[in-house]
Motif scaffolding. Structure first.
Motif, PDB file in Angstrom:
ATOM      1  N   LEU A 150     -30.024  -0.146   8.653  1.00  0.00           N
ATOM      2  CA  LEU A 150     -30.135  -1.847   8.844  1.00  0.00           C
ATOM      3  C   LEU A 150     -31.410  -1.992   8.606  1.00  0.00           C
ATOM      4  N   HIS A 151     -31.962  -1.624   7.445  1.00  0.00           N
ATOM      5  CA  HIS A 151     -33.387  -2.006   7.269  1.00  0.00           C
ATOM      6  C   HIS A 151     -33.557  -3.189   6.760  1.00  0.00           C
ATOM      7  N   GLY A 152     -34.951  -3.787   7.569  1.00  0.00           N
ATOM      8  CA  GLY A 152     -35.155  -5.224   7.041  1.00  0.00           C
ATOM      9  C   GLY A 152     -34.458  -6.316   8.038  1.00  0.00           C
ATOM     10  N   LEU A 153     -34.013  -6.089   9.049  1.00  0.00           N
ATOM     11  CA  LEU A 153     -33.103  -6.733   9.889  1.00  0.00           C
ATOM     12  C   LEU A 153     -33.761  -7.846  10.344  1.00  0.00           C
ATOM     13  N   ASN A 154     -33.064  -9.173  10.346  1.00  0.00           N
ATOM     14  CA  ASN A 154     -33.682 -10.557  10.679  1.00  0.00           C
ATOM     15  C   ASN A 154     -32.849 -11.164  11.113  1.00  0.00           C
ATOM     16  N   ASP A 155     -32.930 -12.614  11.704  1.00  0.00           N
ATOM     17  CA  ASP A 155     -32.078 -13.515  12.243  1.00  0.00           C
ATOM     18  C   ASP A 155     -30.890 -13.717  11.327  1.00  0.00           C
ATOM     19  N   VAL A 156     -31.229 -14.239   9.861  1.00  0.00           N
ATOM     20  CA  VAL A 156     -30.244 -14.740   8.912  1.00  0.00           C
ATOM     21  C   VAL A 156     -29.192 -13.443   8.954  1.00  0.00           C
ATOM     22  N   ILE A 157     -29.542 -12.443   8.794  1.00  0.00           N
ATOM     23  CA  ILE A 157     -28.579 -11.408   8.656  1.00  0.00           C
ATOM     24  C   ILE A 157     -27.748 -10.968   9.858  1.00  0.00           C
TER      25      ILE A 157
END
Length: 388
Positions: A150-157
């Protein structure tokens, strides 16, 4: 069920639920040992979870907030999981580069990923800066665990791409996979503002299309790439030209022959960027090999991270470099330098490449040519496949 509606898609998403996500993706979970991997530029930041105090560690802090705290806030008991530890390894510096063996726990103790993680955990969640899907898939097959990257995980994802029901994602991905499998070739026409059109043709040789659908169920070793929602091929050849927008905004024209990018030419921007790319192509020709053609299958908002944005219906992407994790034959040992053995996605999407357009992407299969995408929108053929 609580839902969240995004203005970009008009689609309502259920609230992110870690238990639902892990329970769906990894069924069964009873008695399985789970852990979280993160990457850090300096492993000293792991001791006492010091990285939580560093605002630059956005992905790692999100891993702690959404996954570590979620696991220890009741999800472990709900899914009958064991473990729940976090381990950190040194950041690799590139997409899908081999992972180092050295890691540390959150007390700063030095450990081995192979001896202390891969061989002792059943479910490995890798939440990192750079994708680790290729190396983690190889280790999963070697040690028998399942996992997710789950690389680059952020709130939108978290609120969209990871909030969906992956049984639904899997069904849609299969519908589109079945509609494209065993194609002879795909051609993509590009238009660039103020410049000539370009076309690249990917030879697929009637191979069975594959899908990234998010389900990693049962006990067979496997690694899911989340968010999921993609149909992909490993090209057997490629010819033509396509545009590339570099990180500094430079726009280049790439020439492909024999399945490999052989040169880059400047369209607009910095000539030095083009020269550097050409030096790399000449020094290590394997860096130009096209190892993937992928199509998004989900209706999702733009997240700013390719891990989700390449899964959006109407987009497509190519990738250069290693493809062994996709069933291809390009492995790290074929590159002149190991640090060049990346798998780098080239995403074509309106937000990513606003100064050029996919005029049309079409597939040839069973003696018939069918339009798949026009102007970043799924054509009738794909829309009907999803409705079936």
């Amino acid at each position: 069920m609580t839902t969240v509606q995004t203005a970009a898609t008009g689609r309502k998403f259920p609230k992110f639920d870690l238990a639902r996500l892990l329970g769906t993706v990894f069924e069964p979970t009873f008695g399985r040992r789970v852990c979280i991997l993160i990457d850090l530029p300096d492993l000293a930041e792991a001791k006492g979870m010091a990285f939580l105090n560093n605002p630059e560690r956005k992905v790692q802090r999100k891993a702690h907030e959404a996954f570590y705290q979620g696991l220890h806030g009741g999800v472990m008991e709900e899914l009958a999981l064991k473990g729940g530890e976090i381990f950190a390894y040194e950041k690799t510096g590139g997409s899908n580069l081999d992972l180092p063996d050295r890691c540390v726990d959150m007390e700063g103790n030095e450990l081995s990923l192979e001896k202390d993680v891969y061989s002792k955990y059943d479910l490995v969640l890798c939440i990192s800066t750079f994708s680790a899907t290729a190396p983690l898939t190889a280790f999963a097959k070697q040690y028998g665990f399942r996992g997710a990257t789950l690389h680059g995980l952020n709130d939108v994802i978290l609120s969209t791409g990871l909030a969906v029901d992956y049984n639904d994602v899997s069904r849609d991905a299969e519908k589109l996979r079945a509609s494209m499998t065993k194609a002879d070739w795909v051609e993509i026409d590009f238009t660039v503002e103020g410049h000539e059109e370009m076309t690249v043709r990917l030879e697929l040789n009637r191979q069975e299309a594959q899908k990234s659908h998010g389900l990693c169920q049962g006990d067979a070793p496997d690694v899911a790439n989340l968010p999921a929602g993609e149909v992909y091929f490993v090209p057997t050849g490629a010819e033509g030209q396509f545009p590339l927008k570099y990180e500094d905004g430079t726009l280049g024209r790439l020439t492909v022959t024999g399945g490999r990018i052989i040169k880059a030419e400047l369209i607009e921007g910095k000539q030095e960027t083009i020269d550097e790319h050409n030096r790399k192509l000449q020094d290590d020709p394997m860096t130009g090999v096209l190892g993937e053609l992928g199509f998004g299958t989900q209706v999702l908002p733009v997240s700013g991270a390719d891990i989700q944005d390449e899964k959006v219906l109407g987009t497509c992407h190519l990738a250069t470099g290693r493809d062994d994790h996709l069933g291809g034959h390009i492995t790290p040992d074929q590159f002149k330098r190991r640090q060049n053995a990346t798998h780098d996605d080239i995403l074509f999407a309106p937000h990513k490449t606003p100064n050029f357009d996919i005029k049309q992407a079409r597939m040839h299969r069973d003696g018939k040519t069918t339009v798949l995408i026009e102007h970043f929108q799924p054509a009738e053929y794909l829309r009907k496949a999803l409705e079936s």
